[in-house]
Every structure is written in C-alpha cells, then in structure tokens.
Design an enzyme around this catalytic site. Structure first.
Site, PDB file in Angstrom:
ATOM      1  N   LYS A  40       0.859  -1.200   0.000  1.00 27.34           N
ATOM      2  CA  LYS A  40       0.000   0.000   0.000  1.00 27.34           C
ATOM      3  C   LYS A  40       0.878   1.226   0.000  1.00 27.34           C
ATOM      4  O   LYS A  40       1.914   1.211   0.682  1.00 27.34           O
ATOM      5  CB  LYS A  40      -0.903  -0.003   1.247  1.00 27.34           C
ATOM      6  CG  LYS A  40      -1.857  -1.164   1.341  1.00 27.34           C
ATOM      7  CD  LYS A  40      -3.074  -0.997   0.474  1.00 27.34           C
ATOM      8  CE  LYS A  40      -3.941  -2.246   0.499  1.00 27.34           C
ATOM      9  NZ  LYS A  40      -5.200  -2.145  -0.223  1.00 27.34           N
ATOM     10  N   LYS A  85       0.433  -9.780  -2.207  1.00 24.17           N
ATOM     11  CA  LYS A  85      -0.702  -9.786  -3.145  1.00 24.17           C
ATOM     12  C   LYS A  85      -0.753  -8.467  -3.902  1.00 24.17           C
ATOM     13  O   LYS A  85      -0.565  -7.405  -3.313  1.00 24.17           O
ATOM     14  CB  LYS A  85      -2.000  -9.995  -2.358  1.00 24.17           C
ATOM     15  CG  LYS A  85      -3.264  -9.930  -3.184  1.00 24.17           C
ATOM     16  CD  LYS A  85      -4.483  -9.992  -2.266  1.00 24.17           C
ATOM     17  CE  LYS A  85      -5.725  -9.437  -2.894  1.00 24.17           C
ATOM     18  NZ  LYS A  85      -5.667  -8.009  -3.249  1.00 24.17           N
ATOM     19  N   ASP A  95      -2.888  -5.514  -5.755  1.00 26.17           N
ATOM     20  CA  ASP A  95      -4.225  -5.003  -5.496  1.00 26.17           C
ATOM     21  C   ASP A  95      -5.102  -5.231  -6.730  1.00 26.17           C
ATOM     22  O   ASP A  95      -4.604  -5.462  -7.830  1.00 26.17           O
ATOM     23  CB  ASP A  95      -4.176  -3.526  -5.066  1.00 26.17           C
ATOM     24  CG  ASP A  95      -4.971  -3.338  -3.785  1.00 26.17           C
ATOM     25  OD1 ASP A  95      -6.073  -3.903  -3.705  1.00 26.17           O
ATOM     26  OD2 ASP A  95      -4.485  -2.662  -2.868  1.00 26.17           O
ATOM     27  N   GLU A  96      -6.422  -5.153  -6.518  1.00 28.38           N
ATOM     28  CA  GLU A  96      -7.350  -5.523  -7.594  1.00 28.38           C
ATOM     29  C   GLU A  96      -7.249  -4.595  -8.802  1.00 28.38           C
ATOM     30  O   GLU A  96      -7.538  -5.010  -9.925  1.00 28.38           O
ATOM     31  CB  GLU A  96      -8.793  -5.578  -7.062  1.00 28.38           C
ATOM     32  CG  GLU A  96      -9.414  -4.259  -6.607  1.00 28.38           C
ATOM     33  CD  GLU A  96      -8.903  -3.793  -5.245  1.00 28.38           C
ATOM     34  OE1 GLU A  96      -8.234  -4.582  -4.557  1.00 28.38           O
ATOM     35  OE2 GLU A  96      -9.161  -2.628  -4.897  1.00 28.38           O
ATOM     36  N   HIS A 119     -10.121 -12.446  -6.369  1.00 23.83           N
ATOM     37  CA  HIS A 119     -10.560 -11.205  -5.735  1.00 23.83           C
ATOM     38  C   HIS A 119     -11.984 -10.935  -6.201  1.00 23.83           C
ATOM     39  O   HIS A 119     -12.327 -11.236  -7.345  1.00 23.83           O
ATOM     40  CB  HIS A 119      -9.628 -10.046  -6.116  1.00 23.83           C
ATOM     41  CG  HIS A 119      -9.807  -8.851  -5.235  1.00 23.83           C
ATOM     42  ND1 HIS A 119     -10.900  -8.013  -5.340  1.00 23.83           N
ATOM     43  CD2 HIS A 119      -9.060  -8.365  -4.223  1.00 23.83           C
ATOM     44  CE1 HIS A 119     -10.798  -7.058  -4.419  1.00 23.83           C
ATOM     45  NE2 HIS A 119      -9.691  -7.247  -3.721  1.00 23.83           N
ATOM     46  N   LYS A 149     -12.928  -2.967   7.351  1.00 21.11           N
ATOM     47  CA  LYS A 149     -13.452  -1.720   6.802  1.00 21.11           C
ATOM     48  C   LYS A 149     -14.642  -1.885   5.863  1.00 21.11           C
ATOM     49  O   LYS A 149     -15.267  -0.915   5.473  1.00 21.11           O
ATOM     50  CB  LYS A 149     -12.321  -0.978   6.073  1.00 21.11           C
ATOM     51  CG  LYS A 149     -11.894  -1.626   4.755  1.00 21.11           C
ATOM     52  CD  LYS A 149     -10.783  -0.872   4.063  1.00 21.11           C
ATOM     53  CE  LYS A 149     -10.422  -1.542   2.749  1.00 21.11           C
ATOM     54  NZ  LYS A 149      -9.245  -1.014   2.108  1.00 21.11           N
ATOM     55  N   GLY A 163      -9.025  -3.709   5.959  1.00 24.30           N
ATOM     56  CA  GLY A 163      -9.068  -2.949   7.208  1.00 24.30           C
ATOM     57  C   GLY A 163      -8.590  -3.719   8.420  1.00 24.30           C
ATOM     58  O   GLY A 163      -8.945  -3.369   9.552  1.00 24.30           O
TER      59      GLY A 163
HETATM   60  C1  CAP Z   1      -7.375  -4.806   1.548  1.00 26.05           C
HETATM   61  C2  CAP Z   1      -7.711  -4.711   0.093  1.00 26.05           C
HETATM   62  C3  CAP Z   1      -8.789  -5.642  -0.479  1.00 26.05           C
HETATM   63  C4  CAP Z   1     -10.090  -5.648   0.217  1.00 26.05           C
HETATM   64  C5  CAP Z   1     -11.218  -6.287  -0.604  1.00 26.05           C
HETATM   65  C6  CAP Z   1      -8.121  -3.291  -0.189  1.00 26.05           C
HETATM   66  O1  CAP Z   1      -6.531  -3.794   1.992  1.00 26.05           O
HETATM   67  O2  CAP Z   1      -6.575  -4.976  -0.647  1.00 26.05           O
HETATM   68  O3  CAP Z   1      -8.980  -5.292  -1.815  1.00 26.05           O
HETATM   69  O4  CAP Z   1      -9.929  -6.364   1.390  1.00 26.05           O
HETATM   70  O5  CAP Z   1     -12.310  -6.496   0.150  1.00 26.05           O
HETATM   71  O6  CAP Z   1      -7.652  -2.704  -1.144  1.00 26.05           O
HETATM   72  O7  CAP Z   1      -8.972  -2.790   0.504  1.00 26.05           O
HETATM   73  P1  CAP Z   1      -6.424  -3.315   3.518  1.00 26.05           P
HETATM   74  P2  CAP Z   1     -12.975  -7.946   0.346  1.00 26.05           P
HETATM   75  O8  CAP Z   1      -6.054  -4.548   4.320  1.00 26.05           O
HETATM   76  O9  CAP Z   1      -5.317  -2.300   3.530  1.00 26.05           O
HETATM   77  O10 CAP Z   1      -7.727  -2.755   3.911  1.00 26.05           O
HETATM   78  O11 CAP Z   1     -11.918  -8.864   0.845  1.00 26.05           O
HETATM   79  O12 CAP Z   1     -14.044  -7.714   1.362  1.00 26.05           O
HETATM   80  O13 CAP Z   1     -13.498  -8.341  -0.978  1.00 26.05           O
HETATM   81 MG    MG Z   2      -7.507  -4.363  -2.593  1.00 27.70          MG
END
Ligand code: CAP
Ligand code: MG
Length: 440
Positions: free
Chosen positions: A162, A188, A190-191, A280, A320, A365
């Site tokens: 991040k 990982k 990010d999406e 994801h 979060k 989160g």
């Molecule tokens: C987590 C994350 C994931 C979310 C997706 C983000 O980062 O990489 O994409 O968890 O949500 O970008 O928010 P943080 P879910 O740990 O910094 O929040 O798993 O509910 O689909």
């Molecule tokens: Mg993400």
C-alpha cells in the site's frame, strides 16, 4: 391468468400459473433455487413466483400457438412458499453440462428486471451431483495448497503493498520483500493493479522473482505471491505463462469483473501450468449489498468453488468493508466443507461430492489488534491478508508483518494480545497505534 376476448373466442394471455405447484416434490436431479422476492403492487405471491419460474426456464409473457410436448418436462416449478421466500425447482436437462455462464443467464438473468417484482434476490441454489459432474472444481484444494506452501496448523498470511497502486515494479517488489521477511507467506497485488505504464506486469514478475528467491534463501521458507493477471483472456494466458516460467505457483484474477467465462477458461489453463487461482471479488457489493435484491456473495462463492478457484475473499466482519460474522461463517463453511446443511432463508443443502475445498480469504481494514477476532470467526484454515495494517506499523512493513504473526501465535496459545505484547515488541508497538480499533 389474464384473458382477452378476441374475435369470437376467449384466449388466455399468459400462463404463469402453470409454473407454480405447491404439491411438487423436487426430483433428485433437480437444481433447486432459493429466492427472496417481493411482488409489485397488485400482483399476488403466486403470480410473482410463477413469473420468476417461467422467465428463468422456458416461459414467455403470453400463451403460444405451438408447444412441443417436451415443454412441460422442462418447465421450472415454484413449489415451496415461506413468507417472502420461494423455492423453485429446475429440471436438470435445462442446463448445459459444465457451463456456469448459461446457469447464471437462467437463474440470475432477466428475472431481476421483471416489472411484476419489486425486489428479487437469489440466495442460493442446490447443485445436484449430476450437475457437479460437468465441473472440475479447485485443482489443489486446501490440503494441496498447504503442501505447496509447507504451512500447517496456522492461517496462511499475505499483504498487498500500500498505497494500492503507484509503486514502480521495483518499489513494489521491495515492499514485497519486507513483507516476506516479516514472516508472511504471500504478497498480493491489489485488484486495480495489473500492468500500468509505471508498473508493467512483466517487470513486476521479474523483480518479485529475484526478491522472492532472496527471501526464500534467507528465511528457509516457501514464499509466494498473488500477481494480478486480470485482462482479456489471451493476455491472461500470456501472463499466466510468464508466472509459470518464473516458478510462481499462483495467479490472481478479479473474478467478478472478468466474468465466469474467463474464469472457466483460466481455471484449466492455470491448472495445466500448476498455478492456483486467488479470486478477488471486486464489484460484488454492486449486486450483493442490497439485502432485498440481486444475488448473494454466498452464491457467487459457490459458483467460484464449482468452477475451481483455490480461494476467494469472504469478508472480515470487523474490518473496513460490509459483511456480517454470520455471512463470513456461512461462506467459510461453503468453501471448506464437503456437505452443507440448509439454514432456513439463508442457504440450501449442498453435497460437494468429489469437488475439492477452497480457502476463504479475510481482508480489508485488518491490523494485528483485530487478528484474534478474525481467527475466532474463521479458525486456522484461512488466508489472512493484513495490508494497511502492516505497512502502517510505526516501525514499517517488516515489523508490521512480525506483529501480525505474533498476534496469530497469541491466538493459537490462547493468550490475550496484551499478554503476548509483554514479550513481543512489534505487537506492542502495533497495539499502541491501533489497539483493537475497528475501521470504517
Ligand atoms: C485490503 C484490500 C482488499 C479488500 C477487498 C483493499 O486492503 O486490498 O482489496 O480487502 O475487500 O484494497 O482494501 P487493507 P474484500 O487490508 O489495507 O484494507 O476482501 O471484502 O473483498
Ligand atoms: Mg484491494
């Protein structure tokens, strides 16, 4: 049934009620769906359910001039009503073998837009064993993944660098290296990070490989990553080839936006290359957040296990993003168990037969102070992703990963984080910043 007096004789306009029979008993091979529904004003529940069954199987809005005799056998039947919930049975012959695209077009297609319905939500479907036969499911299963990663008796851990997008390929890999060195198994993507001008996929793979090898050498542990190959299918194939060439064992796909068809193709392609799939779920909240309309995450996860991803995001309950504890528990069971029992108004019975298991993924989160809450929900068979919650540690990424591993140890030993923190500096520092804070 509505009627219209035409020239000389009365003709029924519609035949929706033919699709309702409360005496019907589903056959062993029927695919049974559970819907939540609210009829529009002036429409009875029976009329509404008849429309759902009709439009999702063989029907149309009006009676027809010709009807081959086989039609009756292909019709879906709304057979069980309970408050605003209805079960509808579909004959197996309606469904093409191994085609998860066609299934969605039927049971999760036009029906969501019918004027006769104020709201409609697909909660779940029991997939009969004859239907499961058309699919391969996960290539590895949870046991296979654990063997591949040589990690037993604890959750597997990972983090997204991040800020989520903006690092160069080299910087990204350096954050990844710190993550691995702190004790995590995975890094990982990010999406929304695929291959941007400032961080090309190929460059990222090369830098990550170098630092993965270094981290493996220095720690003596297996290290891996979920690198995001999401794109058109031909590009995804090329990216998967590259991952295999550089000795990776995973590929990541944004499965909802990529679509069932591409996940189906990539499941086989990745399996042939020895790659597991990290799924994801970006976009899921567009159709699952409204509790009265759309489709549940539960059914999406079921389709993804059916097609054969190795793991999929299932929420944190305390982090979060939206999602409850009950939902996370049901999702975890759905992915990890062989047989599921019905929970009224939530999910149906499912026997997965020989389809392998998939890992739930808890992310969003999280930080060390929330680790026990998440592990109380999921237990140890989980992919735990703590991202902002390690990079935001007062001493940086490596210390954040260590603090998370210490929090996992505390949970395993049955001691409080505060107790553990007395002898675990990084955890102590994490708790001083975040405590047990639940982000919004
Ligand atoms: C987590 C994350 C994931 C979310 C997706 C983000 O980062 O990489 O994409 O968890 O949500 O970008 O928010 P943080 P879910 O740990 O910094 O929040 O798993 O509910 O689909
Ligand atoms: Mg993400």
């Amino acid at each position: 049934m509505h009627a219209f007096v035409g020239i000389g004789k009365t003709m029924a306009i519609d035949w929706y009620k033919e699709f309702v029979d409360t005496n019907y008993e589903p056959a062993k091979d029927d695919l049974v769906c559970l819907y939540y529904f609210e009829p529009a004003a002036g429409i009875t529940k029976e009329e509404a359910a008849g429309r759902i069954a009709s439009e999702s199987s063989t029907g149309t809005w009006t009676t027809l001039f010709t009807m081959p005799p086989r039609m009756k056998k292909l019709e879906a039947t709304a057979f069980e009503f309970d408050k605003n919930f209805v079960k509808i049975a579909y004959p197996l012959q309606l469904w093409e073998e191994g085609n998860a695209v066609q299934l969605m077009s039927g049971i999760a297609g036009n029906i969501f837009g019918m004027k006769a319905l104020k709201n409609l939500r697909l909660l779940d479907a029991t997939l009969p064993s004859a239907y499961l036969r058309g699919f391969k499911g996960p290539h590895f299963g949870m046991d296979g993944i654990r063997k591949m990663m040589k990690v037993y008796g604890r959750p597997l851990t990972g983090a997204v660098p991040k800020p989520k997008i903006g690092f160069s390929a080299k910087e990204h890999a350096e954050v990844g290296y710190e993550t691995w060195m702190g004790g995590f198994d995975f890094v990982k993507d990010d999406e929304n990070l695929t291959s941007t001008s400032f961080n090309r996929f190929d460059d990222r793979v090369k830098y990550m490989t170098k630092l993965r090898d270094k981290a493996e050498k220095e720690t003596g542990e297996k290290k891996s990553a979920f690198l995001n190959i999401s794109a058109d299918v031909e590009t995804m194939k090329k990216r998967a080839d590259l991952l295999a060439e550089y000795g990776w064992n995973y590929a990541m796909i944004d499965v909802v936006v990529a679509g069932n068809a591409s996940v189906m193709t990539m499941r086989d392609y990745c399996s042939d290359l020895g790659l597991a799939i990290h799924a994801h779920r970006a976009f899921h909240s567009a159709f699952d957040r409204n509790r009265k309309h759309g489709m549940t995450m539960y059914f999406l996860a079921k389709i993804m296990r059916l097609i054969g991803v190795s793991q999929i995001h299932t929420g944190t309950a305390v982090g979060k993003l939206t999602g409850t504890k009950t939902e996370s528990i049901l999702l975890a069971d759905l992915l990890r168990k062989k047989k599921i029992t019905e929970v009224p108004h939530q999910c149906l019975a499912q026997d997965w037969g020989s389809i392998k298991t998939a890992f739930p993924v808890s992310s969003g989160g999280l930080h060390p102070g929330l680790v026990p809450d998440v592990l109380d929900i999921y237990g140890k068979d989980l992919i735990l992703l703590v991202s902002g919650g390690i990079h935001g540690h007062p001493k940086g990424t490596r210390a954040g990963a260590r603090a998370t591993m210490q929090a996992i140890e505390a949970w395993q030993d049955g001691v409080t984080l505060e107790e553990k923190a007395k002898k675990a500096t990084e955890l102590k520092e994490a708790l001083a910043k975040w405590g047990h804070y639940k982000p919004k």
